[in-house]
Every structure is written in structure tokens, then in C-alpha cells.
Design a protein around this motif. Sequence first.
Motif, mmCIF file in Angstrom:
data_model
loop_
_atom_site.group_PDB
_atom_site.id
_atom_site.type_symbol
_atom_site.label_atom_id
_atom_site.label_comp_id
_atom_site.label_asym_id
_atom_site.label_seq_id
_atom_site.Cartn_x
_atom_site.Cartn_y
_atom_site.Cartn_z
ATOM 1 N N TYR A 47 7.103 1.373 -7.090
ATOM 2 C CA TYR A 47 6.725 2.064 -5.856
ATOM 3 C C TYR A 47 6.998 1.236 -4.590
ATOM 4 C CZ TYR A 47 4.247 5.729 -8.563
ATOM 5 O OH TYR A 47 3.914 6.785 -9.390
ATOM 6 N N LEU A 50 8.135 2.986 -1.478
ATOM 7 C CA LEU A 50 7.098 3.866 -0.935
ATOM 8 C C LEU A 50 6.193 3.070 0.010
ATOM 9 C CD1 LEU A 50 8.168 5.096 -3.667
ATOM 10 C CD2 LEU A 50 5.953 6.217 -3.885
ATOM 11 N N VAL A 108 -0.745 3.358 -2.551
ATOM 12 C CA VAL A 108 0.153 4.369 -3.126
ATOM 13 C C VAL A 108 -0.331 4.845 -4.490
ATOM 14 C CG1 VAL A 108 2.471 4.683 -4.117
ATOM 15 C CG2 VAL A 108 2.209 3.608 -1.864
ATOM 16 N N HIS A 109 -0.702 3.912 -5.366
ATOM 17 C CA HIS A 109 -0.984 4.210 -6.774
ATOM 18 C C HIS A 109 -2.451 4.603 -6.974
ATOM 19 C CE1 HIS A 109 -1.747 3.353 -11.020
ATOM 20 N NE2 HIS A 109 -0.437 3.324 -11.239
ATOM 21 N N SER A 110 -2.662 5.721 -7.643
ATOM 22 C CA SER A 110 -4.021 6.257 -7.838
ATOM 23 C C SER A 110 -4.954 5.270 -8.537
ATOM 24 C CB SER A 110 -3.966 7.553 -8.655
ATOM 25 O OG SER A 110 -3.681 8.650 -7.824
ATOM 26 N N ASN A 131 -1.331 7.568 0.744
ATOM 27 C CA ASN A 131 -0.616 8.253 -0.343
ATOM 28 C C ASN A 131 -1.529 8.602 -1.523
ATOM 29 O OD1 ASN A 131 2.116 9.146 -1.508
ATOM 30 N ND2 ASN A 131 1.241 7.939 -3.163
ATOM 31 N N ALA A 132 -2.006 7.594 -2.245
ATOM 32 C CA ALA A 132 -2.670 7.802 -3.542
ATOM 33 C C ALA A 132 -3.502 9.082 -3.583
ATOM 34 C CB ALA A 132 -3.549 6.612 -3.881
ATOM 35 N N GLY A 133 -3.172 9.951 -4.563
ATOM 36 C CA GLY A 133 -3.772 11.283 -4.568
ATOM 37 C C GLY A 133 -4.969 11.461 -5.480
ATOM 38 N N PHE A 151 -2.568 13.793 0.353
ATOM 39 C CA PHE A 151 -2.708 14.969 -0.529
ATOM 40 C C PHE A 151 -3.656 14.573 -1.640
ATOM 41 C CE2 PHE A 151 0.644 12.109 -1.721
ATOM 42 C CZ PHE A 151 0.336 11.808 -3.027
ATOM 43 N N ASN A 153 -3.730 14.849 -5.866
ATOM 44 C CA ASN A 153 -2.653 14.945 -6.855
ATOM 45 C C ASN A 153 -2.346 16.372 -7.302
ATOM 46 O OD1 ASN A 153 -1.871 12.226 -7.042
ATOM 47 N ND2 ASN A 153 -3.642 11.742 -8.320
ATOM 48 N N TYR A 179 -0.933 8.795 -16.213
ATOM 49 C CA TYR A 179 -2.030 8.159 -15.477
ATOM 50 C C TYR A 179 -2.523 9.184 -14.473
ATOM 51 C CZ TYR A 179 0.531 6.971 -11.105
ATOM 52 O OH TYR A 179 1.205 7.018 -9.913
ATOM 53 N N ALA A 181 -2.214 10.156 -11.475
ATOM 54 C CA ALA A 181 -1.324 10.965 -10.632
ATOM 55 C C ALA A 181 -0.634 12.057 -11.445
ATOM 56 C CB ALA A 181 -0.298 10.083 -9.938
ATOM 57 N N PHE A 231 6.006 15.412 -12.869
ATOM 58 C CA PHE A 231 5.668 14.488 -11.783
ATOM 59 C C PHE A 231 6.313 13.138 -12.089
ATOM 60 C CE2 PHE A 231 3.347 10.690 -10.593
ATOM 61 C CZ PHE A 231 3.332 10.800 -9.217
ATOM 62 N N ALA A 233 8.017 9.708 -9.424
ATOM 63 C CA ALA A 233 8.201 9.313 -8.023
ATOM 64 C C ALA A 233 8.913 7.973 -7.939
ATOM 65 C CB ALA A 233 6.839 9.223 -7.331
ATOM 66 N N PHE A 260 7.582 14.875 -4.955
ATOM 67 C CA PHE A 260 7.841 13.434 -4.973
ATOM 68 C C PHE A 260 9.110 13.112 -5.756
ATOM 69 C CE2 PHE A 260 3.213 14.072 -4.794
ATOM 70 C CZ PHE A 260 3.031 13.668 -3.481
ATOM 71 N N TYR A 309 6.704 9.722 2.395
ATOM 72 C CA TYR A 309 5.847 8.530 2.484
ATOM 73 C C TYR A 309 5.831 7.986 3.913
ATOM 74 C CZ TYR A 309 6.780 9.163 -2.448
ATOM 75 O OH TYR A 309 6.921 9.722 -3.688
#
Length: 395
Positions: A47, A50, A108-110, A131-133, A151, A153, A179, A181, A231, A233, A260, A309
Motif C-alpha cells: 500500500y 496509497l 490505509v489498512h483496516s 482511507n481505512a474502511g 468510506f 468497507n 482481512y 477490508a 476487492f 487494491a 479500488f 487516495y
Amino acid sequence: MTTRRVVLVRSAAVVGAASTGLLLPQIARAQSSRIRVGFMLPYTGAYAPLGVAIENGVRMALNEKGGKLGGREIDWFKLDDESEPSKGVENASRLVQRDKVDVLIGTVHSGVQMGIQKVVREAGVLNIIPNAGVHAATRALCAPNVFRTSFTNSQPTLALGKPMMDKGLKRAAWITWKYAAGDEAFEGFRDSYTKAGGTIVKELGLPFPNVEFQALLTEIASLKPDAVACFFAGPPAAKFMRDYAAAGLKDKIQLWGSGFLTEGVLDAAGPAAEGVMTTMHYSDSLDTPRNRQFRLDYAKTFRLQPDVYAVQGYDSGLLLALGMAAVKGDFANRQALYKAMETAAIDSPRGKWTMSKSHNPIQDIYLRRVENKENKVIGIAAKALADSGAGCKMA
Ligand code: PHB
């Protein structure tokens, strides 16, 4: 990283002056009147691009506002979270405890966000999620000091099922990284697709950030669904599309996804991306003066094409600037600061959006098709879509 070093050098100098009794009151005041903003983003790993796009977007928005927040100079801090969930708490604590940031922008990462969420809820530090949803961040674990500009996810994929069924694609396979996301994006897809009458024939997954898609593509070929929804990204998404085409699936089984999949990777994916259909809260091809100007300015400044992003970073900067302007830089006036951020209407390159009660964007989701290396807008797949915010109780 340069920025961080600059800050450290400066604080060392101040400490030195204090220990020799030379610290002048005006220096102390000047120091404390600066505002400390920390980026906790991925700068390495799957990522990394991103994270860079988000930082660029934030900086661009703040530069447009004169490079200050409510009249105060900014000290920047940067930390590479590597999209590594196991280091999430430790890394967030570094920014909060050691660097004493006033605002943490990340991530970024959930999975990493779950670590940030824990730290900022305990410390009461302002967190803007660019980012991280992960659902929990604006549902069960929502907090007055946590705002998301991106957003949840399931938001983009809640708009995915109906247009697929409208095209007569009645049986679909789902594939993702296993995972939060991917799993939560699946929830949105499952709910919208089955509600529209579709049947999900198989859920396939692999661990983040693996890119060994071959065995799963073979399985898809033998399942022969009408469509695949997914999904993925970042650069691995480009590899997924290339592998999908190389496996001979592109012309047989339509590929759909949360948008994404085709963000920031259209050059890398090449012809393999042409015709891919996605739903997303932004599109490069949005033909509005706001988006055209944004894209021009971003490309000029960073010599890169902006993607979703970059927009989310930009909107994070706008939101923070707006809040700080409302309290004229008085960061201690949290109630007024959060109120201003909560009631903000952001004039974004993606279109105007507002904040939900649980601090997540209420926004349009576009249906898009890749044409000539561009995400072409086909229409609005969901108007002013809000996340449920289920279980959110603001303290
Ligand atoms: C996430 O982990 O929440 C995530 C990461 C990348 C995306 C979207 C969501 O593009």
C-alpha cells in the motif's frame, strides 16, 4: 523523513537552551503555538503508493490554505506503518506519546487502524482516517475525536450488486484478500447482490498481501460464473487484473469490483483493465470544474496523476483546515472544533459530501468502466449513501 529530522533537531536545540537556562519566553510561546500533525501511513509494502498519495493530498489542501492551520504553523511527523497490524498500537503510541502529535492522520489498512483506534480513543487525540474502511471505526468503536474522510468497507460494494444484476449477471464468484477490508467489502456485495436476486456461487480468498492468484483463477475457470466480483487494491490489484486476463478469463467472465481495483494502477494493468466495471465514491473522469482543477494542480505539483487516495487525503486536509479555522487555531476548544468538523460540507473533487452522525462520509457512489486507461463514469450507482453507523454511541 526529512521533515521528521528537522523537527527532532529543533526540539533538541530547545532542550539544550532550556538546560543552560537560556530559553526565552517568546521561544517557548512560539513553540507551543505550533500545531503537531502526524502521518501514520504505509510508505513501504503493497500500500506504499496509497500512503504517498494521501500525504500529497493533505499537503496540497493545506498549501492551498496558506500552509497553516487556524493561523498556526505546522510541525509534521511521519511514520511508516508498513500496513502491519501487529505494530499498529506501538506505532500509533509513538506518534501520540513520543512525538505528542495534536492530530494523527492515518491510516490505509483496516487492521492497522484498529491499533490507532485503541490509542486515540484512550488518549483523546484527534484522528482523521484518510482511507481505512474498517466498520468498527465509525460503528461500535466510534468516538467524538475520530473522523473518517473516506468510506466504510461495505459502502462501495453496497452499490455493486444491482448494476451487475441489471446486466443479467445472475451467478457470481467473489474473491479478495482475507482481512477486514475484503471481508467487509464482501458484506456490501453480498447484501446488494442477493437483494437484487443474484446468487453467490463461491467465496474465494488469500491472505493480504499475497499475489499468488493462479490456483484461485483456475478454480474460477472451472466454476464458470457469469461474473467475478472482488476487492483488491494497490499494485497487487494490477497484477490480479493481468493474471485474470492471462488466464483467459477476461473475455469469458466479466470482472467487477469495488473501485479500488482500478485506482492508481491503470498504467500498470494496461489492456487487462479495459472494460472492468467498478463502483466507487470518485472517478478521475468526473467532468466538474472542481475535479478538473484538482487534477491539474495535483499533476503539476507532484508529477503524478491523482487517484481516490489523493482525493481522500485532500479532503482530510480540507476538513482539518475548516475545523481549525472555525476555532481560529484554538485547538483546546475541542467542542467547537469537532462540531465544525461534524457539520462540515466538503466541496471535494469527488462531489460534495457531508459527515454522518458516526463521522463517516455520506456520498454518491459512481458506476465506472475502464476505457482507454480512464475510469469512465457510467452513472450514479447510489445517491448520498450513508453507512449504517450501527452500534455507534458517541461518548
Ligand atoms: C483497508 O484496509 O481498509 C483498505 C485498504 C486499501 C483500500 C481500501 C481499504 O483501497
